[in-house]
Enzyme design. Structure first.
Site, PDB file in Angstrom:
ATOM      1  CG  HIS A 115      40.667  46.038  39.388  1.00 59.16           C
ATOM      2  ND1 HIS A 115      41.753  45.350  38.907  1.00 59.16           N
ATOM      3  CD2 HIS A 115      39.788  45.106  39.820  1.00 59.16           C
ATOM      4  CE1 HIS A 115      41.539  44.054  39.054  1.00 59.16           C
ATOM      5  NE2 HIS A 115      40.354  43.865  39.596  1.00 59.16           N
ATOM      6  CG  ASP A 145      42.905  39.744   6.568  1.00 55.71           C
ATOM      7  OD1 ASP A 145      42.217  40.070   7.560  1.00 55.71           O
ATOM      8  OD2 ASP A 145      44.089  40.090   6.425  1.00 55.71           O
ATOM      9  CD1 TRP A 185      31.756  46.774  37.901  1.00 59.02           C
ATOM     10  CD2 TRP A 185      31.438  46.789  35.692  1.00 59.02           C
ATOM     11  NE1 TRP A 185      30.934  45.718  37.578  1.00 59.02           N
ATOM     12  CE2 TRP A 185      30.728  45.697  36.232  1.00 59.02           C
ATOM     13  CE3 TRP A 185      31.396  46.998  34.314  1.00 59.02           C
ATOM     14  CZ2 TRP A 185      29.981  44.831  35.444  1.00 59.02           C
ATOM     15  CZ3 TRP A 185      30.641  46.133  33.535  1.00 59.02           C
ATOM     16  CH2 TRP A 185      29.947  45.070  34.096  1.00 59.02           C
ATOM     17  CB  SER A 223      36.634  49.780  19.477  1.00 59.55           C
ATOM     18  OG  SER A 223      37.410  48.621  19.483  1.00 59.55           O
ATOM     19  CB  SER A 224      33.202  46.166  21.132  1.00 62.74           C
ATOM     20  OG  SER A 224      34.246  46.163  22.051  1.00 62.74           O
ATOM     21  CG  HIS A 307      23.595  38.580  32.970  1.00 59.32           C
ATOM     22  ND1 HIS A 307      24.142  38.314  34.185  1.00 59.32           N
ATOM     23  CD2 HIS A 307      23.518  37.403  32.329  1.00 59.32           C
ATOM     24  CE1 HIS A 307      24.373  37.022  34.289  1.00 59.32           C
ATOM     25  NE2 HIS A 307      23.996  36.436  33.176  1.00 59.32           N
ATOM     26  CD  GLU A 309      31.138  43.363  28.459  1.00 60.88           C
ATOM     27  OE1 GLU A 309      30.530  43.566  27.392  1.00 60.88           O
ATOM     28  OE2 GLU A 309      32.375  43.343  28.542  1.00 60.88           O
ATOM     29  CE1 TYR A 311      26.663  33.838  31.629  1.00 57.09           C
ATOM     30  CE2 TYR A 311      24.683  34.757  30.670  1.00 57.09           C
ATOM     31  CZ  TYR A 311      25.310  34.057  31.666  1.00 57.09           C
ATOM     32  OH  TYR A 311      24.571  33.570  32.711  1.00 57.09           O
ATOM     33  CB  SER A 322      35.884  23.478  23.134  1.00 57.48           C
ATOM     34  OG  SER A 322      34.811  23.778  23.987  1.00 57.48           O
ATOM     35  CG  HIS A 356      20.671  37.551  37.977  1.00 60.73           C
ATOM     36  ND1 HIS A 356      20.732  36.521  37.084  1.00 60.73           N
ATOM     37  CD2 HIS A 356      21.797  38.261  37.770  1.00 60.73           C
ATOM     38  CE1 HIS A 356      21.852  36.600  36.383  1.00 60.73           C
ATOM     39  NE2 HIS A 356      22.513  37.649  36.783  1.00 60.73           N
ATOM     40  CG  HIS A 357      23.401  41.664  37.728  1.00 65.78           C
ATOM     41  ND1 HIS A 357      24.678  41.281  38.026  1.00 65.78           N
ATOM     42  CD2 HIS A 357      23.078  41.004  36.588  1.00 65.78           C
ATOM     43  CE1 HIS A 357      25.121  40.446  37.100  1.00 65.78           C
ATOM     44  NE2 HIS A 357      24.165  40.249  36.220  1.00 65.78           N
ATOM     45  CB  THR A 382      26.756  26.408  32.519  1.00 68.26           C
ATOM     46  OG1 THR A 382      26.066  27.604  32.137  1.00 68.26           O
ATOM     47  CG2 THR A 382      28.179  26.769  32.854  1.00 68.26           C
ATOM     48  CE  LYS A 385      30.722  25.504  26.156  1.00 70.11           C
ATOM     49  NZ  LYS A 385      30.415  24.901  24.851  1.00 70.11           N
ATOM     50  NE  ARG A 504      31.207  44.592  44.591  1.00 70.76           N
ATOM     51  CZ  ARG A 504      30.689  44.447  43.360  1.00 70.76           C
ATOM     52  NH1 ARG A 504      29.446  44.049  43.192  1.00 70.76           N
ATOM     53  NH2 ARG A 504      31.402  44.691  42.294  1.00 70.76           N
TER      54      ARG A 504
END
Lengths: 585, 181
Positions: A115, A145, A185, A223-224, A307, A309, A311, A322, A356-357, A382, A385, A504
């Site tokens: 998931h 293009d 994951w 790909s990315s 991390h 990722e 963002y 925006s 921090h993870h 943040t 924003k 979890r």
């Protein structure tokens, strides 16, 4: 707007602009080098992957509706050897059920794992970067293009290959008899290794599922990265005359920051996955303490990618919100430069907060203090924003069209998720909340409610441009309200569960947690109805075919894509539009 | 070179550089742990410093075995009181329960982990992998001292007890055992 006439030259006088191949011609899609067609394929792919990933979360929530392992055992695959034992009478019905319950535990873990991976790599990233990015970065900067159209094709087509490998991984043996990889994951070593083979009392994931998953993520990463190279080259070199960096729409800014994060972080994931692959198959010991390695190093490498990722998943959403807020408030974005550089600084700081993870690995007070401070600093850009969006709306002539509903929903829910993020940034608090449902609630508020709301907002904002048709405002509004209520009922109670200590990634829980788990599952059902309404909205829109003009949103929508017809010509801007100073953003 | 190609080449270079950095992280991470005592990594010294404080500290000993290693492994003393700076000897006992030679590899750390940079070993069975003959029983020596600097670090000066922990694994490289079998 002043660039309207300039763009006219690009659209209307484009002689072969309408020579668009039939949508039933497979070559149009397989060999596509058109940024809009490729963007469409990314969006369709993201919707399909999102439905699969969403169905998995449905199975998770249904199992958690009540304590005990009651639902998933009915769904597990029973191997032939076990069925044979039942037929011969070696195994009775109770023993078979016990086997199924055991298998359901692993099945649950795999559901949680896939998931997460599907939603991140095959839903949010393709929708935001591949879908909206491909469609609107060239349109918004006035480019015909992408810089490398053929590379754009391979970027997309690697993704179905990667997704197929991930699905194969879900179905082939992972740990012993049980299919799929169930280690989350994050693919933490040693869970993702195969030490001990299968013969010894402990073995982690000895089956090929993890190897397929590594290959799948390698290809998704390739790909990315190819896509990111394409975007960087396009944005740096193909802006229309007068479109300086500081006149680019904020969505383009958000994409520029996002793809730089991809370029800097994905290679580190690729490195860590390669180390896992060689640890599993070629007797290296990067993460194996028996050979002098260290599993904690995997966590460092993973989160150095992981991390940034998160963002990557949210920044394009910032850009879209925006555009939407500005359009429907009929005002330019408040503090344009501050908004752009807030995203740049979020991207930069995002690279120095990864530990921090992993406060619970035991890293020493000084290091924890640093990571706490650095993490909390992110709340500053943040906050800039959030307040700038509010200031944009302030005094504006606000039109509560569906995209605006999603954007305001995003601002509200992302702020809730941001606040719990600041709570979790404290290592003292996190020591108790680590791996509880509080964390699950936090990151679903910023991603499932934040990023996904931004995607829906962007979708309804741009679907008249992409398809040429207007959606049914009642149906789309209905979907927003159903989903807004649904997702909040799913995830808000999970704060309570986490604060009460529910861990979890566990298939079962203490009866004390039943009340809020039941409510959370009811919320899922409401959300699922919302998704159905979304699909109905889509079908209705394409059946009824209400024509959308070039600009259905009025004077607030002043970026370049609204100066083209809807849908835009197959090739646009053969004569480049010229951007005058006042026309930017 | 065209401007677009130049941009692409630069970005490909960045990708290659980051991939390289990911692998460079392996030796850098080890060097970082050794240099800082991060994660409770203990230090190695030639000899004790000679400066001995009046203050004493307790060192406890812990032993663990990976599940696939057929040995018993335990400290011969539960704990030792020693003066800070003083060199001390401790023993662990290992017994190979199998009838095969095994190469065993010991990992170690000290908790609280902040004390790692003050825990010095001058001699340790953990410095090298050990070949255990079939059924072999052996006493494994360890010579260590606690650096007097531990009392001047605000993070560690309150500590009265340190725990030294070892975990024996089946070494990934078993060629020495195969040779002796």
């Amino acid at each position: 707007m002043s660039h309207h006439d300039a763009a006219h030259a690009g659209g209307a006088h484009d002689a072969h602009g309408d020579h668009r191949p039939s949508i039933y011609d497979p070559r149009r899609w397989l060999f596509s080098t058109n940024h809009k067609d490729i963007g469409t394929m990314y969006l369709v792919f993201a919707i399909i992957a999102g439905l699969i990933g969403g169905a998995m979360s449905g199975l998770i929530r249904w199992e958690l509706k009540e304590p005990g392992i009651t639902f998933l055992p009915h769904l597990v695959h029973v191997p032939h050897a076990i069925l044979e034992q039942v037929r011969l009478g070696v195994m009775n019905a109770d023993q078979l059920w016990a086997w199924k319950v055991d298998a359901a535990k692993h099945f649950y873990d795999t559901l949680v794992t896939y998931h997460g991976l599907i939603m991140i790599f095959f839903m949010v990233m393709p929708a935001m970067i591949g879908g909206f990015g491909n469609w609107f970065v060239p349109l918004m900067i006035g480019a015909p293009d992408m810089a490398f159209p053929r590379m754009n094709n391979i970027s997309f087509w690697l993704l179905p290959v990667s997704f197929t490998l991930a699905m194969i991984s879900f179905l082939v043996p992972g740990a012993g008899d049980h299919a799929g990889f169930g280690g989350g994951w994050t693919l933490y070593a040693p869970l993702s290794t195969n030490w001990g083979g299968g013969a010894t009392p402990f073995s982690y994931h000895d089956g090929p599922a993890m190897d397929f998953l590594i290959l799948s993520l390698h290809i998704a990463g390739a790909s990315s990265i190819l896509g990111a190279i394409n975007f960087i080259t396009t944005i740096f070199n193909m802006r229309a005359p007068g479109m300086t960096l500081h006149r680019m729409p904020l969505f383009v800014w958000s994409m520029l920051v996002t793809v730089w994060l991809l370029v800097l972080s994905l290679p580190v994931l690729a490195g860590a996955l390669t180390m896992l692959l060689t640890d599993r198959n070629f007797h290296t010991n990067f993460f194996n303490p028996a050979g002098g390695g260290d599993p904690v190093m995997y966590q460092h490498l993973f989160w150095f990618f992981g991390h940034p990722e998160v963002y990557i998943l949210i920044l394009p959403g910032f850009g879209m919100v925006s555009q939407i807020v500005s359009t429907f408030s009929r005002k330019p974005v408040f503090g344009y430069l501050g908004m752009a550089y807030a995203m740049v600084s979020i991207g930069l700081i995002g690279f120095v907060v990864w530990a921090h993870h992993m406060y619970t690995v035991g890293m020493g007070l000084d290091l924890e203090a640093y990571f706490i401070a650095a993490t909390m600093v992110i709340a500053v850009p943040t906050g800039i924003k959030i307040f700038s969006w509010i200031a944009t709306m302030w005094g504006g002539s606000i039109d509560f069209k569906v995209p605006m509903l999603w954007a305001i929903g995003f601002i509200f829910l992302f702020t809730v998720g941001g606040v719990t993020g600041v709570v979790l940034a404290n290592s003292g608090v996190d020591t108790s909340f680590h791996d509880t449902y509080y964390v699950v609630a936090h990151f679903h508020y910023v991603l499932s409610l934040g990023a996904v709301f931004a995607i829906f907002g962007g979708f309804f904002y741009w679907i008249p441009k992409m398809s040429g048709y207007r959606y049914n405002g009642f149906l789309a509004g209905l979907q927003f309200w159903i989903m807004f209520i649904g997702v909040n009922i799913v995830f808000f109670p999970q704060h309570f569960l986490g604060a009460q200590g529910m861990p979890r990634r566990h298939v079962d829980y203490n009866e004390a947690y039943q009340y809020w788990n039941n409510i959370s599952t009811i919320g899922y059902l409401i959300t699922a109805v919302g998704v159905l309404v979304f699909l109905v909205t889509l079908v209705e829109m394409f059946l009824v075919k209400r024509k959308a003009g070039a600009n259905p949103w009025g004077e607030g929508a002043n970026t370049l894509e609204w100066s083209l017809s809807s849908p835009p010509p197959f090739h646009q801007f053969n004569e480049l539009p010229v951007i005058k100073p006042e026309a930017g953003h | 070179m065209k401007r677009t190609s130049l941009t692409a080449v630069v970005v490909v270079g960045v990708v290659a550089g980051m991939t390289g950095l990911a692998f460079a992280a392996v030796p850098l991470y080890e060097a970082f742990c050794r240099a800082t005592g991060y994660g409770g990594t203990t230090q190695v010294a030639e000899a004790a410093p000679g400066r001995v404080l009046d203050q004493s500290i307790e060192v406890r000993f812990d032993a663990n075995i990976a599940p696939d290693l057929p040995v018993t492994f335990a400290p011969k003393q539960r704990s030792q009181m020693l003066r800070i700076g003083e060199s001390n000897v401790a023993f662990y006992r290992i017994h190979n329960l199998s009838n095969e030679a095994i190469v065993a590899h010991a990992n170690y750390n000290v908790t609280p982990q902040v004390a790692g940079s003050y825990f010095f070993k001058t001699e340790c069975f953990c410095f090298n992998d050990r070949v255990l003959a079939p059924g072999e029983e052996a006493d494994l020596p360890l010579i260590y001292f606690i650096s007097p600097d531990i009392v001047s670090d605000p993070d560690t000066r309150e500590l009265s007890t340190l725990t030294l922990s070892y975990t024996f694994f089946r070494a990934a490289d078993q060629s020495a055992a195969i040779a002796s079998n």
